[in-house]
Design a protein around this motif. Structure first.
Motif, PDB file in Angstrom:
ATOM      1  N   UNK A 152     -24.813 -38.006  27.808  1.00 50.97           N
ATOM      2  CA  UNK A 152     -24.144 -37.530  25.766  1.00 50.97           C
ATOM      3  C   UNK A 152     -25.449 -36.878  24.877  1.00 50.97           C
ATOM      4  N   UNK A 153     -26.445 -38.700  25.399  1.00 45.89           N
ATOM      5  CA  UNK A 153     -27.371 -37.824  23.606  1.00 45.89           C
ATOM      6  C   UNK A 153     -28.482 -36.418  24.880  1.00 45.89           C
ATOM      7  N   UNK A 154     -28.379 -36.091  25.173  1.00 48.37           N
ATOM      8  CA  UNK A 154     -29.868 -35.312  25.621  1.00 48.37           C
ATOM      9  C   UNK A 154     -28.905 -34.122  26.005  1.00 48.37           C
ATOM     10  N   UNK A 155     -27.060 -33.870  26.524  1.00 46.92           N
ATOM     11  CA  UNK A 155     -26.524 -33.126  25.533  1.00 46.92           C
ATOM     12  C   UNK A 155     -26.434 -32.969  24.090  1.00 46.92           C
ATOM     13  N   UNK A 156     -26.688 -33.513  23.214  1.00 44.31           N
ATOM     14  CA  UNK A 156     -26.410 -33.930  21.969  1.00 44.31           C
ATOM     15  C   UNK A 156     -28.107 -32.849  20.949  1.00 44.31           C
ATOM     16  N   UNK A 157     -29.001 -33.324  22.306  1.00 46.90           N
ATOM     17  CA  UNK A 157     -30.022 -32.011  21.710  1.00 46.90           C
ATOM     18  C   UNK A 157     -29.885 -31.070  22.122  1.00 46.90           C
ATOM     19  N   UNK A 158     -29.360 -30.453  22.628  1.00 46.45           N
ATOM     20  CA  UNK A 158     -29.309 -28.790  23.325  1.00 46.45           C
ATOM     21  C   UNK A 158     -28.392 -28.568  21.986  1.00 46.45           C
ATOM     22  N   UNK A 159     -27.348 -29.302  21.837  1.00 49.19           N
ATOM     23  CA  UNK A 159     -26.610 -28.599  20.369  1.00 49.19           C
ATOM     24  C   UNK A 159     -26.715 -28.610  19.674  1.00 49.19           C
ATOM     25  N   UNK A 160     -27.566 -29.453  18.769  1.00 48.68           N
ATOM     26  CA  UNK A 160     -27.840 -30.127  17.678  1.00 48.68           C
ATOM     27  C   UNK A 160     -28.522 -28.365  16.990  1.00 48.68           C
ATOM     28  N   UNK A 161     -29.531 -28.085  17.441  1.00 52.11           N
ATOM     29  CA  UNK A 161     -30.599 -27.019  17.034  1.00 52.11           C
ATOM     30  C   UNK A 161     -28.942 -25.480  16.769  1.00 52.11           C
ATOM     31  N   UNK A 162     -28.335 -24.880  17.563  1.00 51.30           N
ATOM     32  CA  UNK A 162     -27.160 -24.306  18.248  1.00 51.30           C
ATOM     33  C   UNK A 162     -26.212 -24.499  16.627  1.00 51.30           C
ATOM     34  N   UNK A 163     -25.696 -25.453  16.507  1.00 52.82           N
ATOM     35  CA  UNK A 163     -24.545 -25.953  15.758  1.00 52.82           C
ATOM     36  C   UNK A 163     -25.583 -25.306  13.422  1.00 52.82           C
ATOM     37  N   UNK A 164     -27.052 -26.790  13.747  1.00 52.70           N
ATOM     38  CA  UNK A 164     -27.752 -26.171  12.268  1.00 52.70           C
ATOM     39  C   UNK A 164     -28.217 -24.874  12.281  1.00 52.70           C
ATOM     40  N   UNK A 165     -28.476 -23.697  12.947  1.00 59.28           N
ATOM     41  CA  UNK A 165     -28.993 -22.244  12.620  1.00 59.28           C
ATOM     42  C   UNK A 165     -27.477 -21.580  12.333  1.00 59.28           C
ATOM     43  N   UNK A 166     -26.635 -22.104  13.255  1.00 55.58           N
ATOM     44  CA  UNK A 166     -25.501 -20.769  12.571  1.00 55.58           C
ATOM     45  C   UNK A 166     -24.550 -21.534  11.755  1.00 55.58           C
ATOM     46  N   UNK A 167     -24.655 -22.725  11.747  1.00 53.67           N
ATOM     47  CA  UNK A 167     -24.103 -23.296  10.398  1.00 53.67           C
ATOM     48  C   UNK A 167     -25.012 -22.438   8.802  1.00 53.67           C
ATOM     49  N   UNK A 168     -25.890 -22.617   8.756  1.00 49.15           N
ATOM     50  CA  UNK A 168     -27.273 -22.442   7.664  1.00 49.15           C
ATOM     51  C   UNK A 168     -26.347 -20.655   7.642  1.00 49.15           C
ATOM     52  N   UNK A 169     -26.451 -19.956   8.741  1.00 53.79           N
ATOM     53  CA  UNK A 169     -26.011 -18.534   8.488  1.00 53.79           C
ATOM     54  C   UNK A 169     -25.115 -18.004   7.860  1.00 53.79           C
ATOM     55  N   UNK A 170     -24.055 -19.243   8.853  1.00 55.35           N
ATOM     56  CA  UNK A 170     -22.304 -19.036   7.792  1.00 55.35           C
ATOM     57  C   UNK A 170     -22.464 -19.146   6.448  1.00 55.35           C
ATOM     58  N   UNK A 171     -23.510 -20.331   6.205  1.00 56.14           N
ATOM     59  CA  UNK A 171     -23.092 -20.742   5.106  1.00 56.14           C
ATOM     60  C   UNK A 171     -23.444 -19.772   3.847  1.00 56.14           C
ATOM     61  N   UNK A 172     -24.625 -18.667   3.986  1.00 51.76           N
ATOM     62  CA  UNK A 172     -25.489 -18.182   3.469  1.00 51.76           C
ATOM     63  C   UNK A 172     -24.582 -16.758   3.677  1.00 51.76           C
ATOM     64  N   UNK A 173     -23.739 -16.306   3.986  1.00 50.78           N
ATOM     65  CA  UNK A 173     -22.825 -15.507   4.243  1.00 50.78           C
ATOM     66  C   UNK A 173     -21.794 -15.667   2.920  1.00 50.78           C
ATOM     67  N   UNK A 174     -21.489 -16.720   2.515  1.00 46.53           N
ATOM     68  CA  UNK A 174     -20.629 -16.556   1.320  1.00 46.53           C
ATOM     69  C   UNK A 174     -21.102 -16.603   0.111  1.00 46.53           C
TER      70      UNK A 174
END
Lengths: 253, 283, 302
Positions: free
Chosen positions: B141-163
């Protein structure tokens, strides 16, 4: 320079963007070797009209046109747009030199498309065109530098040189000065005056003073219709239509 | 001149044709893969496949219940770890991330996103498996989370910037404190885009195999213990695919069909989320 | 401390986890591979022999396999991906655009292990029975096409990788082409350019750095791809000129041998290969990031 036949004319020209009718039955005659200005409030269809004259209008998805446009009496819709656009050049509102090309490559871009490879000949033509466009003195020492490094007014004259290089007969200018400062504007206006000897020029402008200064004939458009067209002096001093008078006297919405 | 003009026309047509051919060629593998998956996989998909355990070699039938549950569990662990980091980190980047720290985080996220998943696998092996002394679902689970983390991070940033900024100002002008504006107004406005990103990240990690090889290891038996090796659908497909036994290979195809089903459903969901009109950002 | 500041510090500390992780991965790999680095020094990436039984650990065959299979994939995927992007942006009717873009996305969403499965049971037999015998018979004099048709090998790995990176290259190139302003296209058309000449003289040059970035990102993905390659490349640590010969990549050797590695040096050598892989992909992604970010900085006229 009075007896010039009709170089370009439109007959019952209609143009659409999707379902929106932008030009309504426009018939206008453009005499050769003169400057025709098209004025009117924004959204009146003046840009659409000249974009129909070299078939740039139809490059926009969902845009189409009906009616006739004649160049030297021949319908342009029976010609290939690629060849037509070599005869009818265009200058755009915003200067759009190719940013990755040098100044000289920008000027010769159209010629190189047609397969001209001879370096010396290309340089010769580039020099001629830059002189015609009144840019030669300013750039002759930096021909190999990128065109994007020039000032706005210089870029616009570079675009004019680029259009002249393919040796067109007609030049369509779509508000060529609207993005420029007053000094650059007056340079371009002088240039238009000189180019008139060799080219037929159609100048779209929202600036009435510019039309009065630079043109021989003026057309006024409103809501997609051609309201009035005549000698510039006549249109500005004794307009026939009430709408024209309202517009040029500034009594307009 | 006429000759040259014809040449130009011919080149124009052939290049347009080439672009069209490229598109067709690009879609051929997709068609072939889906065809083969359906044809080979569909035959042993039944209720047993989802409810039964793997059979030993030589016995037909059986299912992948443990692997399906294992994948769900490990994806769950990964989400539980990556979600707070991705969301709060993304909030930091869009609201406070103009300085050097922001640039560093953005850079690290982009680089982390590009690290091969097998490298993340051996990192977690050294970081979790060796200290604990054995392979475990937690490590997977930890290994998968490391893959998941940057994807969510950057996407969240972009989506918040659209507000739109005006929305923030409107809330602030009502006297709502900044932190409350962010959590109650900005995050909520961007939720659709953020959820889309999470779904896409889920689709991606559900199929990851390489980082699980040395962390979760895989397991032929039923196990729900997070500190023990655990089966996962992609791992099971891998083991069965390279095995010499016909029955197992058959199971691999069915497992692949189930896995692709999960991935396609997640992708379709995310696509459906963005269908709804978005905030326009350009002039 | 005000609530705003608390929020800032809390979010900042969560964001910093990403930075810590990145550094942690680098340090962990360096520490774990230290015994191998200490023993073999700079000979490690340059030695051709990999024989764990004899205690010989050279990473060269894997570096070779990784680089060659990835370049092979890029050579195939680049023209196709660019073609798809050009089709989508410049030629495709609007109502088809969404569907094709979605299909390309779907290709990107297929898990690696499924590509591997498909590779083993369809691509490899097809290569072994159809393509490779033909090539060997007709082009066998060229060293690239020598040897018996195994099916598995460099060629199969390159093909699978090409399919896998195609959607990445296509979708990033599409995004890049869409940022090319319309006035550039109109400038070319007004000079009497055909549509292809417009693409060649105005669109592609304008987007060139972004297109290079797309290439690099595709390459970065191909270099680190593990499962599909492991399943079709044959995993033999040999360097052969023939594309039909089995080979191995850095990712595939780690995937295959990591759990069976006995002895500190063996495990350390595998960590060392991981470190080399990490460094190469890091550099490639660094290049990609720089190129893709730079598309916003092209001169825009005035």
């Amino acid at each position: 320079m009075d007896d010039h036949g009709q170089k370009l004319s439109t007959q019952h020209l209609q143009a659409w963007f999707g379902a929106h009718l932008a030009l309504k039955e426009v018939s206008i005659d453009i005499p050769g070797n003169r400057v025709t200005a098209i004025i009117g409030p924004s959204g009146c269809g003046k840009s659409t009209l000249i974009r129909c004259m070299n078939r740039m209008h139809e490059t926009i998805p969902s845009a189409r046109a009906a009616g006739a446009v004649l160049l030297d009496g021949r319908s342009i819709y029976q010609q290939d747009p690629v060849q037509l656009r070599r005869q009818v050049g265009m200058i755009f509102q915003k200067p759009n030199p190719f940013p990755t090309m040098s100044i000289i490559d920008n000027v010769t871009a159209g010629l190189r498309l047609n397969g001209l490879r001879d370096r010396r000949r290309l340089e010769e033509i580039a020099a001629q065109c830059l002189q015609k466009a009144a840019l030669w003195e300013e750039v002759k020492d930096k021909l190999r530098y990128p065109g994007a490094g020039l000032s706005g007014g210089q870029q616009q004259r570079l675009c004019i040189a680029r259009a002249l290089a393919v040796n067109p007969e007609v030049l369509l200018m779509d508000e060529p000065c609207s993005a420029l400062d007053p000094i650059s504007t007056s340079k371009i206006e002088e240039l238009i005056h000189e180019l008139r000897a060799h080219y037929t020029i159609v100048l779209v402008t929202h600036n009435m003073q510019q039309a009065a200064r630079a043109s021989d004939q003026t057309a006024f458009m409103y809501m997609g219709r051609l309201v009035e067209c005549g000698e510039t002096r006549q249109v500005f001093t004794t307009p026939k239509a009430q709408q024209t008078e309202d517009y040029i006297t500034g009594r307009f919405g | 001149m006429q000759w040259r003009y014809h040449m130009r026309k011919i080149i124009d047509w052939s290049m347009s044709g080439a672009a069209m051919m490229a598109t067709l060629c690009g879609l051929i593998p997709l068609i072939l893969i889906s065809m083969h998956l359906l044809r080979r996989g569909i035959s042993s998909i039944n209720l047993d496949f989802f409810t039964h355990m793997p059979q030993p070699v030589g016995e037909p039938g059986g299912g992948m219940a443990n692997a399906i549950i294992g994948t769900c569990l490990m994806v769950g662990i990964a989400t539980a770890i990556a979600l707070p980091i991705g969301l709060l980190g993304g909030l930091y980047l869009s609201e406070f991330g103009e300085r050097r720290t922001g640039a560093a985080v953005r850079f690290a996220a982009d680089m982390l996103n590009g690290i091969p998943s097998i490298v993340i696998g051996i990192f977690v092996y050294g970081f979790v498996v060796v200290p604990l002394g054995h392979f475990s679902a937690m490590a997977g689970g930890i290994a998968l989370s490391i893959i998941m983390m940057p994807m969510i991070l950057r996407n969240t940033e972009e989506m918040l910037r659209l507000v739109p900024h005006a929305l923030r100002e409107a809330a602030l002008a009502l006297g709502i404190p900044y932190w409350k504006t962010l959590l109650r107004v900005v995050l909520v406005t961007a939720r659709r885009g953020i959820v889309t990103g999470i779904l896409l990240a889920l689709a991606r990690i559900a199929g990851e195999t390489a980082p699980l090889l040395f962390t979760a290891l895989g397991n032929q038996f039923w196990s729900l213990r997070l500190d023990q090796p655990m089966a996962a659908l992609p791992l099971q497909i891998f083991t069965y695919a390279i095995s010499p036994f016909e029955e197992w290979q058959q199971q691999a195809w069915s497992g692949a069909l189930v896995l692709i089903g999960i991935v396609v459903i997640l992708s379709l969901l995310s696509r459906w989320m963005v269908r709804v009109p978005q905030v326009k950002t350009d002039g | 401390m005000s609530a705003d500041r608390i929020l800032k510090w809390v979010t900042a500390s969560f964001a910093m986890i990403v930075v810590v992780l990145l550094c942690g991965i680098g340090i962990m790999l360096l520490v774990k591979s230290w015994p191998a680095i200490h023993t073999f020094t700079w000979h490690f990436p340059l030695t051709r022999l990999w024989d764990p039984v004899q205690g010989a650990f050279g990473a060269l065959p894997f570096i070779y396999g990784t680089v060659v299979s990835s370049l092979l994939a890029l050579m195939m995927a680049l023209p196709l991906g660019l073609g798809i992007a050009i089709f989508l942006v410049e030629l495709c009717p609007d109502r088809l655009k969404g569907t094709i873009a979605f299909l390309v996305e779907l290709l990107a969403a297929i898990p690696s292990v499924i590509y591997g499965l498909w590779g083993i049971f369809f691509l490899v037999p097809w290569l072994r029975e159809t393509i490779e015998p033909w090539c060997i018979e007709h082009l066998g004099v060229v060293p690239l096409f020598e040897g018996p048709p195994y099916g598995i090998g460099m060629c199969a790995a390159g093909l699978v990788l090409a399919i896998m990176i195609l959607p990445i290259i296509a979708s990033i190139s599409r995004d890049v082409l869409e940022t090319v302003p319309n006035d550039q296209r109109e400038a070319a058309l007004a000079l009497g350019a055909t549509r292809w000449e417009m693409i060649r003289t105005a669109v592609l040059p304008y987007g060139r750095s972004g297109l290079f970035g797309a290439c690099f990102l595709g390459l970065g993905r191909a270099l680190g791809e593990t499962m599909a390659v492991t399943m079709v490349i044959g995993n033999r640590p040999e360097i052969s000129t023939s594309l039909f010969h089995p080979a191995a990549t850095m990712a595939s050797v780690v995937a295959n041998e990591f759990t069976e590695a006995t002895g500190e040096l063996y495990l350390s050598a595998l960590f060392g290969i991981g470190l080399v892989l990490l460094s190469i992909t890091f550099l490639v992604n660094l290049g990609a990031r720089w190129l893709v970010l730079s598309i916003g900085r092209l001169p825009q006229g005035t």
